[in-house]
Design an enzyme around this catalytic site. Structure first.
Site, PDB file in Angstrom:
ATOM      1  N   ARG A  56       0.757  -1.323   0.062  1.00  0.00           N
ATOM      2  CA  ARG A  56       0.111   0.041   0.018  1.00  0.00           C
ATOM      3  C   ARG A  56       0.937   1.236   0.017  1.00  0.00           C
ATOM      4  O   ARG A  56       2.138   1.180   0.079  1.00  0.00           O
ATOM      5  CB  ARG A  56      -1.156   0.004   1.237  1.00  0.00           C
ATOM      6  CG  ARG A  56      -0.656  -0.708   2.382  1.00  0.00           C
ATOM      7  CD  ARG A  56       0.516   0.009   3.236  1.00  0.00           C
ATOM      8  NE  ARG A  56       0.391   1.343   3.394  1.00  0.00           N
ATOM      9  CZ  ARG A  56       1.289   2.146   3.668  1.00  0.00           C
ATOM     10  NH1 ARG A  56       2.403   1.979   3.817  1.00  0.00           N
ATOM     11  NH2 ARG A  56       0.932   3.353   3.932  1.00  0.00           N
ATOM     12  N   GLY A  57       0.403   2.418  -0.219  1.00  0.00           N
ATOM     13  CA  GLY A  57       1.176   3.706   0.023  1.00  0.00           C
ATOM     14  C   GLY A  57       1.002   4.050  -1.675  1.00  0.00           C
ATOM     15  O   GLY A  57       1.738   3.223  -2.432  1.00  0.00           O
ATOM     16  N   ALA A  58       0.996   5.392  -1.905  1.00  0.00           N
ATOM     17  CA  ALA A  58       0.708   5.716  -3.197  1.00  0.00           C
ATOM     18  C   ALA A  58       1.968   5.713  -4.115  1.00  0.00           C
ATOM     19  O   ALA A  58       1.947   4.749  -5.149  1.00  0.00           O
ATOM     20  CB  ALA A  58       0.577   7.313  -3.302  1.00  0.00           C
TER      21      ALA A  58
ATOM     22  N   ARG B  83      -7.041  -0.137  -7.225  1.00  0.00           N
ATOM     23  CA  ARG B  83      -7.409   1.057  -6.145  1.00  0.00           C
ATOM     24  C   ARG B  83      -7.436   2.567  -6.833  1.00  0.00           C
ATOM     25  O   ARG B  83      -6.624   2.656  -7.835  1.00  0.00           O
ATOM     26  CB  ARG B  83      -6.382   1.095  -4.862  1.00  0.00           C
ATOM     27  CG  ARG B  83      -6.324  -0.148  -4.115  1.00  0.00           C
ATOM     28  CD  ARG B  83      -5.320   0.037  -2.997  1.00  0.00           C
ATOM     29  NE  ARG B  83      -5.904   0.718  -1.793  1.00  0.00           N
ATOM     30  CZ  ARG B  83      -5.469   1.189  -0.890  1.00  0.00           C
ATOM     31  NH1 ARG B  83      -4.103   1.001  -0.565  1.00  0.00           N
ATOM     32  NH2 ARG B  83      -6.062   2.044   0.157  1.00  0.00           N
TER      33      ARG B  83
ATOM     34  N   GLN C 282      -1.895   1.519   9.971  1.00  0.00           N
ATOM     35  CA  GLN C 282      -0.544   1.605   9.355  1.00  0.00           C
ATOM     36  C   GLN C 282       0.460   2.583  10.268  1.00  0.00           C
ATOM     37  O   GLN C 282       1.472   2.255  10.239  1.00  0.00           O
ATOM     38  CB  GLN C 282      -0.683   2.595   8.133  1.00  0.00           C
ATOM     39  CG  GLN C 282      -1.308   1.850   6.909  1.00  0.00           C
ATOM     40  CD  GLN C 282      -2.937   2.025   6.768  1.00  0.00           C
ATOM     41  OE1 GLN C 282      -3.579   2.413   7.851  1.00  0.00           O
ATOM     42  NE2 GLN C 282      -3.468   2.166   5.587  1.00  0.00           N
TER      43      GLN C 282
ATOM     44  N   ASP D 233      -2.021  11.103  -1.648  1.00  0.00           N
ATOM     45  CA  ASP D 233      -2.416   9.979  -2.830  1.00  0.00           C
ATOM     46  C   ASP D 233      -2.667  10.744  -3.992  1.00  0.00           C
ATOM     47  O   ASP D 233      -2.502   9.996  -5.076  1.00  0.00           O
ATOM     48  CB  ASP D 233      -3.450   9.359  -2.194  1.00  0.00           C
ATOM     49  CG  ASP D 233      -2.739   8.187  -1.047  1.00  0.00           C
ATOM     50  OD1 ASP D 233      -2.841   8.652  -0.053  1.00  0.00           O
ATOM     51  OD2 ASP D 233      -2.631   6.988  -1.404  1.00  0.00           O
TER      52      ASP D 233
ATOM     53  N   ASN E  96      -5.497  12.315   0.988  1.00  0.00           N
ATOM     54  CA  ASN E  96      -4.390  11.505   1.741  1.00  0.00           C
ATOM     55  C   ASN E  96      -5.569  10.646   2.495  1.00  0.00           C
ATOM     56  O   ASN E  96      -6.763  10.796   2.469  1.00  0.00           O
ATOM     57  CB  ASN E  96      -3.499  12.296   2.628  1.00  0.00           C
ATOM     58  CG  ASN E  96      -2.504  11.499   3.322  1.00  0.00           C
ATOM     59  OD1 ASN E  96      -1.689  10.523   2.453  1.00  0.00           O
ATOM     60  ND2 ASN E  96      -2.306  11.594   4.279  1.00  0.00           N
ATOM     61  N   LYS E  97      -4.805   9.579   3.489  1.00  0.00           N
ATOM     62  CA  LYS E  97      -5.325   8.850   4.174  1.00  0.00           C
ATOM     63  C   LYS E  97      -6.449   9.557   5.010  1.00  0.00           C
ATOM     64  O   LYS E  97      -6.483  10.701   5.779  1.00  0.00           O
ATOM     65  CB  LYS E  97      -4.527   8.195   5.287  1.00  0.00           C
ATOM     66  CG  LYS E  97      -5.036   7.261   6.447  1.00  0.00           C
ATOM     67  CD  LYS E  97      -5.858   5.951   5.706  1.00  0.00           C
ATOM     68  CE  LYS E  97      -4.986   5.433   4.785  1.00  0.00           C
ATOM     69  NZ  LYS E  97      -6.099   4.425   3.832  1.00  0.00           N
TER      70      LYS E  97
HETATM   71  O1  MRU Z   1      -4.593   2.875   2.265  1.00  0.00           O
HETATM   72  P1  MRU Z   1      -3.185   3.220   2.271  1.00  0.00           P
HETATM   73  O2  MRU Z   1      -2.429   2.542   3.116  1.00  0.00           O
HETATM   74  O3  MRU Z   1      -2.404   3.012   0.718  1.00  0.00           O
HETATM   75  O4  MRU Z   1      -3.019   4.657   2.213  1.00  0.00           O
HETATM   76  C1  MRU Z   1      -1.546   5.350   2.306  1.00  0.00           C
HETATM   77  C2  MRU Z   1      -1.562   6.817   2.363  1.00  0.00           C
HETATM   78  O5  MRU Z   1      -2.594   7.512   2.791  1.00  0.00           O
HETATM   79  C3  MRU Z   1      -0.222   7.620   2.517  1.00  0.00           C
HETATM   80  O6  MRU Z   1      -0.228   8.527   3.431  1.00  0.00           O
HETATM   81  C4  MRU Z   1      -0.288   8.107   1.096  1.00  0.00           C
HETATM   82  O7  MRU Z   1      -0.448   7.195   0.287  1.00  0.00           O
HETATM   83  C5  MRU Z   1       1.361   8.567   0.919  1.00  0.00           C
HETATM   84  S1  MRU Z   1       2.542   7.279   0.925  1.00  0.00           S
HETATM   85  C6  MRU Z   1       3.953   8.017   0.710  1.00  0.00           C
END
Ligand code: MRU
Length: 341
Positions: free
Chosen positions: A45-47, A88, A193, A234, A244-245
């Site tokens: 996960r993570g953009a 996603r 996370q 994101d 973002n999250k």
């Molecule tokens: O659902 P996730 O864990 O993929 O969400 C991740 C986030 O929201 C992060 O803050 C974002 O992707 C930035 S990662 C450098």
């Protein structure tokens, strides 16, 4: 290259982030379907990492296609990219990387070493992400003062990227520069996370970190504990609105109320030049099971209705600046973000 994602002997190895910090288990991806599963079930996960994984997924998809058919057409590439993109919807890095892979295909189509060529492109996307993170982190570290207590949400660390991290990269760089900083990490319900990944990453490097539930943001901004907020992103619209999250928006309101600087750290690949405002960003809604259960343990009434939106949009007015590999972007955002492209 960090060890949470690597390519070896034709196989993509992904550190299973669902098991951290308790176990270090690798998931092996041998075809595009394995990559799709790993994205959907949150192995990764993570953009920025989603973009990198999708790029390797294209290599695997093309290799499979060539084994079956020996040739691969533009329509096959579009089909593989569509399947990877249907995982996603919110993180733009995923679609950015798929477009880069499609461009690479157009460059190398007909080449006998097509799979190797595409692998080279995926590796380049991966390495470039690490370099960009290091660069943006150096810019970001300049904003951090000795004695700062920085709140961060979710995980925008090495694990969420090719390596080093964005928001956590800035904190790493400040720590490496000898600045005396403390970090407040939010748990980040329901995937945790913050608890599982951010705390783990920071503790490994001896960066002081305290874990709090995200509903503490108001309290800790109001009582002077938090001196800065830095998160990842994101997808960022041309006007600076930032997905973002989920929970980031709420934290930004607390920061604004108490005039605490609120920064977004993100590579240019997280900016989406095709959208003008955050209203155009698709917010992923995940299975309500993820809210109702912790692993297999039911947390509420069995038939209770629940919803889980994985992201929210922080309006640009709540953001002090963007930390990118091209420097710090300040207001007016529209003017300076457009100049990135
Ligand atoms: O659902 P996730 O864990 O993929 O969400 C991740 C986030 O929201 C992060 O803050 C974002 O992707 C930035 S990662 C450098």
């Amino acid at each position: 290259m960090t060890d949470h994602i690597y390519w070896k002997n034709g196989v993509l190895y992904l550190l299973d982030q669902r098991e951290l910090p308790f176990k270090k288990i690798y998931v092996k991806c041998r075809n595009a379907a394995d990559v799709i599963t790993a994205i959907n079930n949150m192995t990764v996960r993570g953009a920025p990492l989603l973009g990198i994984v999708a790029a390797y997924g294209m290599v695997l998809g093309v290799r499979e296609r060539m084994k079956a058919n020996r040739s691969v057409a533009a329509a096959d590439i579009d089909r593989i990219a569509k399947k990877l993109g249907d995982t996603r919807p919110t993180a733009v890095n995923l679609f950015w990387a798929l477009e880069k892979m499609k461009d690479a295909f157009r460059r190398y189509a007909g080449d006998t070493d097509l799979v190797e060529d595409l692998l080279g492109e995926a590796l380049a996307i991966h390495v470039e992400d690490i370099e960009n993170n290091r660069m943006l982190s150096l810019y970001g570290a300049e904003l951090i003062h000795d004695g700062d207590t920085i709140l961060t949400h979710c995980n925008a660390g090495a694990l969420a990227t090719g390596g080093y991290g964005t928001a956590l990269g800035v904190l790493r760089a400040a720590h490496e520069a000898g600045k005396n900083i403390k970090v407040i990490a939010t748990e980040t319900r329901p995937y945790m996370q913050g608890s599982r990944l951010t705390v783990w990453e920071l503790m490994q490097e001896g960066i002081p970190v305290v874990l709090v539930p995200e509903n503490h943001a108001g309290l800790l901004c109001s009582n002077g504990t938090v001196t800065k907020v830095i998160t990842g992103a994101d997808r960022i619209a041309l006007n600076g609105d930032t997905a973002n999250k989920v929970g980031t928006f709420m934290i930004s309101l607390a920061a604004r109320e108490f005039k605490i600087p609120f920064y977004i750290a993100a590579p240019v690949s997280t900016f989406d030049a095709s959208i003008h405002t955050g209203g155009e960003i698709v917010i992923e809604e995940r299975d309500s099971r993820e809210v109702k259960y912790l692993d297999d343990r039911l947390l509420t009434v069995k038939d209770a209705k629940a919803r889980y939106f994985a992201f929210d949009v922080t309006p640009s007015g709540n953001i002090t600046g963007f930390i990118t590999e091209k420097g710090i972007i300040q207001k007016p955002f529209k003017k300076y973000i457009s100049m990135l492209f």
